[in-house]
Design a protein around this motif. Structure first.
Motif, mmCIF file in Angstrom:
data_model
loop_
_atom_site.group_PDB
_atom_site.id
_atom_site.type_symbol
_atom_site.label_atom_id
_atom_site.label_comp_id
_atom_site.label_asym_id
_atom_site.label_seq_id
_atom_site.Cartn_x
_atom_site.Cartn_y
_atom_site.Cartn_z
ATOM 1 N N VAL A 30 -92.539 3.636 -66.508
ATOM 2 C CA VAL A 30 -91.738 3.737 -65.278
ATOM 3 C C VAL A 30 -90.678 4.823 -65.480
ATOM 4 O O VAL A 30 -90.510 5.713 -64.664
ATOM 5 C CB VAL A 30 -91.074 2.372 -64.962
ATOM 6 N N ALA A 74 -100.930 -1.883 -72.127
ATOM 7 C CA ALA A 74 -102.393 -1.630 -72.151
ATOM 8 C C ALA A 74 -103.027 -2.481 -73.242
ATOM 9 O O ALA A 74 -104.112 -3.059 -73.046
ATOM 10 C CB ALA A 74 -102.661 -0.154 -72.385
ATOM 11 N N THR A 134 -94.205 3.488 -76.749
ATOM 12 C CA THR A 134 -95.323 4.434 -76.798
ATOM 13 C C THR A 134 -96.041 4.503 -75.446
ATOM 14 O O THR A 134 -96.898 5.338 -75.222
ATOM 15 C CB THR A 134 -96.360 3.989 -77.844
ATOM 16 N N ALA A 141 -89.369 -7.383 -72.874
ATOM 17 C CA ALA A 141 -88.323 -8.152 -72.178
ATOM 18 C C ALA A 141 -86.967 -7.874 -72.836
ATOM 19 O O ALA A 141 -85.951 -7.702 -72.129
ATOM 20 C CB ALA A 141 -88.659 -9.639 -72.235
ATOM 21 N N LYS A 162 -86.239 -5.137 -74.649
ATOM 22 C CA LYS A 162 -85.894 -3.720 -74.423
ATOM 23 C C LYS A 162 -85.256 -3.492 -73.062
ATOM 24 O O LYS A 162 -84.315 -2.730 -72.911
ATOM 25 C CB LYS A 162 -87.167 -2.864 -74.519
HETATM 26 P P1 ADP Z 1 -93.480 1.055 -73.554
HETATM 27 O O1 ADP Z 1 -93.876 1.264 -74.932
HETATM 28 O O2 ADP Z 1 -92.984 2.244 -72.886
HETATM 29 O O3 ADP Z 1 -92.675 -0.138 -73.337
HETATM 30 P P2 ADP Z 1 -95.367 -0.514 -72.261
HETATM 31 O O4 ADP Z 1 -96.842 -0.301 -71.976
HETATM 32 O O5 ADP Z 1 -95.066 -1.709 -73.045
HETATM 33 O O6 ADP Z 1 -94.860 0.782 -72.813
HETATM 34 O O7 ADP Z 1 -94.669 -0.644 -70.874
HETATM 35 C C1 ADP Z 1 -94.979 0.296 -69.885
HETATM 36 C C2 ADP Z 1 -93.767 0.467 -68.996
HETATM 37 O O8 ADP Z 1 -93.565 -0.690 -68.246
HETATM 38 C C3 ADP Z 1 -92.524 0.686 -69.732
HETATM 39 O O9 ADP Z 1 -92.335 2.031 -69.958
HETATM 40 C C4 ADP Z 1 -91.510 0.131 -68.785
HETATM 41 O O10 ADP Z 1 -91.080 1.154 -67.886
HETATM 42 C C5 ADP Z 1 -92.192 -0.918 -68.022
HETATM 43 N N1 ADP Z 1 -91.864 -2.266 -68.515
HETATM 44 C C6 ADP Z 1 -92.591 -3.008 -69.372
HETATM 45 N N2 ADP Z 1 -92.041 -4.228 -69.560
HETATM 46 C C7 ADP Z 1 -90.930 -4.250 -68.791
HETATM 47 C C8 ADP Z 1 -89.924 -5.227 -68.540
HETATM 48 N N3 ADP Z 1 -89.934 -6.396 -69.124
HETATM 49 N N4 ADP Z 1 -88.934 -4.893 -67.689
HETATM 50 C C9 ADP Z 1 -88.899 -3.713 -67.088
HETATM 51 N N5 ADP Z 1 -89.828 -2.760 -67.277
HETATM 52 C C10 ADP Z 1 -90.817 -3.023 -68.135
#
Ligand code: ADP
Length: 590
Positions: free
Chosen positions: A540, A556, A551, A493, A495
């Motif tokens: 995304v 997951a 990562t 959130a 980030k």
């Molecule tokens: P990462 O380490 O890339 O954050 P995550 O598994 O935590 O990997 O999240 C997977 C993807 O989901 C992220 O790359 C991001 O694109 C999207 N994502 C996760 N949480 C959020 C959020 N709060 N707002 C927008 N996109 C999110």
């Protein structure tokens, strides 16, 4: 049995009576014959004894003396005496008036005709003189060179009286014997009937399947041996059936509890036997035995494989895809069913290898993903190290720059390894049945996670708004893991939010679960990404994620932690509006 016996008993009596009557008739008939033969002989003897006396009287030609002689003889030996001359005239007769008598040389008086022919003769017939049945015996006699016939006769009524008496005696004794035989046979039949009846009733019970029945064994006799043999037979039968039953139970238990589908077919493809797993796997009706496999199954690939298996001595192995409720990959192994070298069908074993295939694909993808993820930081580190080695290390400016690259990518590698190890330890925990869970307050987990993330939030001037409905509500779980899950959601959130935005963390209770929602007002996620968001390494925006030090494993890990606690994770998001991730964990049961 009693009814049978009652039906049988009158028949027995009738048979006895008929046999008795036959015996009496035969006996009295032969007795009559013997008796008459004896009388005839007796009369002839009397004739011969009287012969000389009559001849002497004839020689004197004194008919009156002859008549008196005949009367006296008749009186003494109760025998009619008749003397006939060769003209047939009756010269004297002890019981008739000679003058009234017709000539006796007639056809019906065979004894007289035969006697005149020189033969002693006898006959039986009605006497026209005495009007009664008589037995006659005639012999020729000679006197004064003339031939006469001396005839003696007895009334047969006399003999009949004797015969009637004899018959009556025989009948009386016969009846006596019949009654005695009937009574005896009644007791004999009854003595046989009782054990036979008991035998029949119990044998019927055994035939009806009640093998616990024991036949009553009479003390002796043929039924004793029969009952013993039948008891022995029933005992053997019971043992065999019990053995068969146990064997069948064992076979059914093994067959039924096999996870592999097993189908036995005859040479025409009719189902001889099929286990529960095969029925479920192929989605067949409950009772498929006896039905044709080829009409039940529509999957062309499977039918082709089965056609190949039937009649083939070799083992046939193949795979096909089953598209029913779910798409599944099935491995088929089939071989001939044979007895004494004769093939009479085929046995087919079906293994559902969908999961194995999925795991294989997963492993393959995972290795590819991990390799790919590691490759980028490793290449960057190697490049920096080589550049430093080539002389950049001597240039303080460049040395610092490349050292920073090495530090950054080492950090990424470290995070990657840390997350991969975290995931694998979660999988190990998920497989282990024992859970090292303790009673936790949802509020304290939320507070700890917020404290840990506070610094990062402060860096972006982000404010946390925490709202907890019930500060005392408890859950059962692993404190560190649950905190980790929340940290991952809050860090994401932060980030993906802009500076100075706010993040709301709300805890509510619903349906025996505590729902912890982490809501931000950041970039949001397009709807098409939502279904795959919790997959490993799914991002995304890869570049952005990497730039932010992600990562691709954070969500997951959250999903695995939720599943380990029998909970779930869900997301609602709108592009440009922000996202709301909800972690649902079951409340502690009282
Ligand atoms: P990462 O380490 O890339 O954050 P995550 O598994 O935590 O990997 O999240 C997977 C993807 O989901 C992220 O790359 C991001 O694109 C999207 N994502 C996760 N949480 C959020 C959020 N709060 N707002 C927008 N996109 C999110």
């Amino acid at each position: 049995m009693k009814k049978d016996f009652l039906q049988f008993f009158p028949l027995l009596i009738l048979a006895l009576a008929l046999a008795l009557l036959g015996f009496i008739w035969y006996q009295s008939d032969s007795f009559e014959k013997i008796y008459l033969a004896h009388i005839k002989n007796e009369l002839l003897i009397r004739n011969h004894l009287l012969k000389s006396e009559i001849e002497n009287a004839l020689a004197k030609n004194d008919l009156e003396a002859l008549t008196k002689l005949s009367w006296s003889i008749d009186e003494n030996i109760d025998t009619r005496i008749t003397l006939i001359n060769d003209k047939g005239k009756v010269l004297c007769d002890s019981r008739g008036k000679v003058d009234l008598m017709a000539p006796h040389l007639t056809e019906d008086r065979k004894e007289i005709i035969n006697a005149f022919k020189g033969k002693s003769s006898t006959s039986i017939r009605n006497s026209s003189t005495l009007a009664t049945r008589m037995i006659y015996a005639a012999i020729p006699i000679q006197s004064n060179s003339q031939t006469y016939v001396l005839r003696t006769a007895m009334s047969i009524a006399q003999i009949d009286n004797v015969l009637i008496k004899v018959r009556r005696d025989i009948l009386f004794f016969g009846l006596l014997v019949a009654v005695a035989a009937s009574i005896l046979s009644y007791f004999i039949v009854r003595s046989i009937r009782t054990p036979v009846e008991a035998l029949r009733v119990n044998a019927a019970r055994i035939a009806g399947g009640d093998l616990d029945t024991t036949l009553p064994v009479p003390a002796k006799g043929a039924i004793h041996d029969l009952a013993l043999s039948l008891n022995d037979m029933s005992e053997q039968l019971k043992k065999r059936l019990e053995q068969l039953y146990v064997e069948k139970k064992k076979r059914d238990a093994i067959f039924g509890s096999m996870t592999e589908g097993v189908i036995a077919l005859d040479m025409s493809g009719n189902i001889l036997d099929i286990n529960r797993s095969a029925i479920e796997m192929l989605e067949l009706p409950g009772e498929a035995n006896g039905l044709s496999f080829f009409t039940l199954i529509e999957n062309e690939d499977l039918l082709k494989i089965v056609e190949k298996i039937i009649g083939n001595k070799e083992v046939v192995e193949s795979e096909f895809t089953l598209r029913l409720m779910q798409e599944r990959c099935i491995h088929v192994c089939g071989t001939a069913l044979s007895s004494k070298g004769n093939i009479f069908g085929a046995v087919i074993v079906l293994y559902d290898v969908t999961q194995v295939k999925r795991l294989e694909n997963f492993r393959h993808d995972f290795i590819a993903d991990v390799s790919h993820e590691i490759k980028t930081p490793l290449t960057a580190i190697l490049g920096a190290v080589e550049t430093l080695a080539e002389g950049a290390i001597a240039e303080p400016e460049n040395a610092k720059k490349f050292m920073n690259i090495i530090t950054k990518h080492s950090g990424r590698l470290n995070s990657l390894v840390h997350d991969i190890l975290g995931l694998s330890s979660l999988e190990i925990k998920a497989e282990a049945k024992e859970r090292d869970f303790s009673n936790l307050k949802a509020a304290s987990i939320i507070n700890t996670a917020c404290e840990i993330c506070q610094e990062r939030g402060d860096n972006k001037e982000i404010k946390f708004k925490v709202s907890i409905e019930d500060r005392d509500c408890q859950i059962e779980g692993d404190c560190q893991l649950l905190e980790q899950a929340l940290i991952n959601l809050i860090e994401n959130a932060i980030k993906y939010s802009g500076a100075s935005e706010s993040i709301e963390i709300n805890a509510t209770k619903k349906d025996n679960n505590v729902l912890i929602e982490v809501r931000d007002h950041g970039t949001g996620i397009a709807a098409k990404h939502l279904p795959r968001l919790f997959e490993r390494f799914y991002r995304v925006d890869k570049a952005r994620s990497r730039k932010l030090g992600g990562t691709g494993l954070g969500l997951a890990i959250v999903k695995h932690i939720a599943q380990l606690h029998k909970g779930s994770i869900s997301v609602k998001s709108e592009l440009g509006q922000g996202s709301a991730f909800t972690l649902s964990i079951p409340l502690k049961q009282n």
